[in-house]
Scaffold this motif. Structure first.
Motif, PDB file in Angstrom:
ATOM      1  N   ARG A 158       0.827  -1.215   0.000  1.00 37.80           N
ATOM      2  CA  ARG A 158       0.000   0.000   0.000  1.00 37.80           C
ATOM      3  C   ARG A 158       0.859   1.263   0.000  1.00 37.80           C
ATOM      4  O   ARG A 158       0.619   2.193  -0.785  1.00 37.80           O
ATOM      5  N   ILE A 159       1.882   1.302   0.867  1.00 32.24           N
ATOM      6  CA  ILE A 159       2.691   2.526   0.968  1.00 32.24           C
ATOM      7  C   ILE A 159       3.662   2.631  -0.207  1.00 32.24           C
ATOM      8  O   ILE A 159       3.804   3.702  -0.813  1.00 32.24           O
ATOM      9  N   GLY A 160       4.288   1.519  -0.561  1.00 32.91           N
ATOM     10  CA  GLY A 160       5.188   1.530  -1.716  1.00 32.91           C
ATOM     11  C   GLY A 160       4.471   2.018  -2.964  1.00 32.91           C
ATOM     12  O   GLY A 160       5.032   2.770  -3.778  1.00 32.91           O
ATOM     13  N   HIS A 179       9.882  -0.274   2.200  1.00 27.03           N
ATOM     14  CA  HIS A 179       8.458  -0.304   2.572  1.00 27.03           C
ATOM     15  C   HIS A 179       7.978  -1.720   2.877  1.00 27.03           C
ATOM     16  O   HIS A 179       6.815  -2.047   2.655  1.00 27.03           O
ATOM     17  N   ALA A 180       8.904  -2.539   3.389  1.00 26.50           N
ATOM     18  CA  ALA A 180       8.566  -3.937   3.705  1.00 26.50           C
ATOM     19  C   ALA A 180       8.126  -4.053   5.164  1.00 26.50           C
ATOM     20  O   ALA A 180       8.490  -3.222   5.990  1.00 26.50           O
ATOM     21  N   PRO A 181       7.382  -5.106   5.489  1.00 25.98           N
ATOM     22  CA  PRO A 181       7.083  -5.360   6.905  1.00 25.98           C
ATOM     23  C   PRO A 181       8.344  -5.912   7.578  1.00 25.98           C
ATOM     24  O   PRO A 181       9.263  -6.373   6.892  1.00 25.98           O
ATOM     25  N   TYR A 217      11.613  -3.913  -6.070  1.00 30.66           N
ATOM     26  CA  TYR A 217      11.788  -5.336  -5.764  1.00 30.66           C
ATOM     27  C   TYR A 217      10.696  -5.733  -4.775  1.00 30.66           C
ATOM     28  O   TYR A 217      10.598  -5.157  -3.678  1.00 30.66           O
ATOM     29  N   ASP A 218       9.847  -6.647  -5.189  1.00 30.24           N
ATOM     30  CA  ASP A 218       8.822  -7.210  -4.298  1.00 30.24           C
ATOM     31  C   ASP A 218       8.460  -8.574  -4.860  1.00 30.24           C
ATOM     32  O   ASP A 218       7.779  -8.670  -5.885  1.00 30.24           O
ATOM     33  N   PRO A 219       8.953  -9.643  -4.222  1.00 33.74           N
ATOM     34  CA  PRO A 219       8.741 -10.977  -4.801  1.00 33.74           C
ATOM     35  C   PRO A 219       7.298 -11.453  -4.731  1.00 33.74           C
ATOM     36  O   PRO A 219       6.968 -12.487  -5.305  1.00 33.74           O
TER      37      PRO A 219
HETATM   38  P1  NAD Z   1       1.613  -3.835   2.903  1.00 32.29           P
HETATM   39  O1  NAD Z   1       1.314  -5.104   3.640  1.00 32.29           O
HETATM   40  O2  NAD Z   1       0.553  -3.194   2.098  1.00 32.29           O
HETATM   41  O3  NAD Z   1       2.853  -4.082   1.925  1.00 32.29           O
HETATM   42  C1  NAD Z   1       4.000  -4.774   2.304  1.00 32.29           C
HETATM   43  C2  NAD Z   1       4.685  -5.252   1.029  1.00 32.29           C
HETATM   44  O4  NAD Z   1       5.913  -5.860   1.407  1.00 32.29           O
HETATM   45  C3  NAD Z   1       3.896  -6.321   0.255  1.00 32.29           C
HETATM   46  O5  NAD Z   1       3.699  -5.900  -1.083  1.00 32.29           O
HETATM   47  C4  NAD Z   1       4.796  -7.550   0.317  1.00 32.29           C
HETATM   48  O6  NAD Z   1       4.748  -8.318  -0.881  1.00 32.29           O
HETATM   49  C5  NAD Z   1       6.156  -6.912   0.489  1.00 32.29           C
HETATM   50  N1  NAD Z   1       7.173  -7.787   1.044  1.00 32.29           N
HETATM   51  C6  NAD Z   1       7.042  -8.693   2.045  1.00 32.29           C
HETATM   52  N2  NAD Z   1       8.219  -9.314   2.246  1.00 32.29           N
HETATM   53  C7  NAD Z   1       9.094  -8.773   1.372  1.00 32.29           C
HETATM   54  C8  NAD Z   1      10.469  -9.013   1.094  1.00 32.29           C
HETATM   55  N3  NAD Z   1      11.175  -9.938   1.756  1.00 32.29           N
HETATM   56  N4  NAD Z   1      11.066  -8.278   0.137  1.00 32.29           N
HETATM   57  C9  NAD Z   1      10.374  -7.332  -0.564  1.00 32.29           C
HETATM   58  N5  NAD Z   1       9.065  -7.086  -0.365  1.00 32.29           N
HETATM   59  C10 NAD Z   1       8.450  -7.801   0.604  1.00 32.29           C
HETATM   60  O7  NAD Z   1       2.199  -2.850   4.006  1.00 32.29           O
HETATM   61  P2  NAD Z   1       2.150  -1.237   3.983  1.00 32.29           P
HETATM   62  O8  NAD Z   1       0.872  -0.776   4.574  1.00 32.29           O
HETATM   63  O9  NAD Z   1       2.579  -0.766   2.641  1.00 32.29           O
HETATM   64  O10 NAD Z   1       3.294  -0.926   5.074  1.00 32.29           O
HETATM   65  C11 NAD Z   1       4.662  -1.031   4.698  1.00 32.29           C
HETATM   66  C12 NAD Z   1       5.554  -0.778   5.918  1.00 32.29           C
HETATM   67  O11 NAD Z   1       5.326   0.512   6.461  1.00 32.29           O
HETATM   68  C13 NAD Z   1       5.334  -1.768   7.065  1.00 32.29           C
HETATM   69  O12 NAD Z   1       6.590  -2.073   7.625  1.00 32.29           O
HETATM   70  C14 NAD Z   1       4.532  -0.954   8.070  1.00 32.29           C
HETATM   71  O13 NAD Z   1       4.706  -1.422   9.379  1.00 32.29           O
HETATM   72  C15 NAD Z   1       5.172   0.407   7.870  1.00 32.29           C
HETATM   73  N6  NAD Z   1       4.385   1.550   8.353  1.00 32.29           N
HETATM   74  C16 NAD Z   1       5.069   2.601   8.910  1.00 32.29           C
HETATM   75  C17 NAD Z   1       4.366   3.705   9.377  1.00 32.29           C
HETATM   76  C18 NAD Z   1       5.101   4.873  10.003  1.00 32.29           C
HETATM   77  O14 NAD Z   1       4.526   5.546  10.844  1.00 32.29           O
HETATM   78  N7  NAD Z   1       6.318   5.149   9.612  1.00 32.29           N
HETATM   79  C19 NAD Z   1       2.961   3.757   9.289  1.00 32.29           C
HETATM   80  C20 NAD Z   1       2.296   2.686   8.669  1.00 32.29           C
HETATM   81  C21 NAD Z   1       3.024   1.580   8.204  1.00 32.29           C
END
Ligand code: NAD
Length: 316
Positions: free
Chosen positions: A154-156, A205-207, A173-175
């Protein structure tokens, strides 16, 4: 069977008032934003729903004591503070509001990138100290540079949209996402190594998982271009902070901007004090709009759970 109006909700961590009003209009809702863990364990048996953010720890003991509990609502993303297994074993639903913060975190990421490229925190500090370092400051444009996105959820996705508008070449890169999705987003799909080698800016932007822990380590940094800039507004622990500091000191990394840290708040370390490091206190989701959206999305989801309706963001 209990009617909806007889149900009770406890909000243990503050959510936006629009969300609170929505819950109050459904059934009796108590707010106690500083409730102690022992009092919560004591009182939980009265409630059908519990709303938390990251402060309140939802333990197996709490779940087992909550005989009436039907749903735990986690405002925002991340459920690390909830014992998911205990919820599953006790038939308690877990829902969150994951979409609410994507725009806010995406915009902050671009702000951090611009802060590095134009040295905005340095300029601000100097001018306020009575200096005028105009001729020392020669920044860079984002236009035409390659941005490597590690993970495009979502954020990426939001960052890709904004970076494309800045005229950046966006690679990713997102597998776990399809080639079609990359094409839709105008992001060039590359391997992890290619991303490290080609990017002028790298944004994570990964978890945080076993797989992503320290994914930016010494070996990854060695593959990067000299003068790379790294941004992380995802989770602490994705970057090896010692490796980051060593490579800032050597000049291999030109700058880094961090909203998240291995430990929060971070120790007053050499890393955060480094002149080429820009830091913010985990404010990715801290906008009025994102907080309102998170509160109302979560309230709608919890009400749907209590009514037995279908759910958009069910984790368990
Ligand atoms: P999301 O679940 O929508 O997306 C995560 C993406 O990571 C997915 O597309 C997944 O395929 C990919 N992914 C998983 N493992 C991976 C790997 N090994 N290599 C590459 N890609 C991989 O999550 P989101 O809502 O986009 O959130 C992304 C990050 O931002 C999370 O870590 C979340 O905790 C963090 N976040 C931070 C804040 C902040 O205040 N800074 C706020 C919200 C979310």
């Amino acid at each position: 069977m209990m009617s909806d109006s007889q149900k009770k909700i406890l909000i243990a961590d503050a959510i936006a008032s629009v969300g609170v009003r929505k819950l109050e209009s459904f059934c009796k809702t108590d707010c106690d934003y500083s409730i102690a863990p022992s009092t919560l364990v004591e009182n939980i048996r009265e409630y059908n729903a519990l709303i938390v953010r990251s402060r309140t720890k939802v333990t197996s003991e709490l779940i087992e004591r909550g005989r009436k509990l039907e749903v735990i609502g986690r405002c925002g993303v991340g459920v690390d503070n909830i014992d998911i297994e205990a919820c599953r074993n006790n038939g308690v639903l877990v829902v969150n509001s994951p979409l609410a913060s994507s725009i806010a975190v995406g915009e902050l990421t671009i702000g951090l990138m611009l802060s590095l490229a134009r040295r905005l925190p340095y300029c601000d500090k100097e001018v306020k100290s009575g200096n005028w370092p105009k001729s020392d400051v020669r920044g860079y444009e984002l236009n035409g540079k390659t941005l490597g996105l590690i993970a495009i959820g979502r954020i990426g996705t939001e960052v890709a949209r904004l970076a494309n508008a800045f005229g950046m070449r966006v690679i990713g890169y997102d597998p776990y996402i399809s080639d079609e999705r990359f094409r839709e987003l105008n992001v060039i799909a590359v391997s992890y190594d290619e991303l490290l080698m080609q990017s002028d800016y790298i944004s994570l932007h990964a978890p945080f998982t076993e797989e992503t822990k320290n994914m930016i380590d010494v070996d990854a940094i060695n593959m990067m271009k000299d003068g790379v800039r790294i941004i992380c507004a995802a989770r602490g622990g994705l970057i090896d902070e010692n490796a980051l500091l060593q490579n800032l000191e050597s000049g291999k990394i030109a700058g880094t901007a961090l909203d998240v840290f291995e430990q929060e708040p971070p120790n007053a370390s050499k890393l955060i004090g480094h002149p080429n490091v820009v830091v913010t206190p985990h404010i990715g989701a801290q906008t009025v709009e994102a907080q309102d959206r998170a509160g109302i999305d979560l309230a709608n989801e919890v009400v749907a759970a209590l009514k037995g309706e279908s759910l958009r963001w069910r984790i368990v």
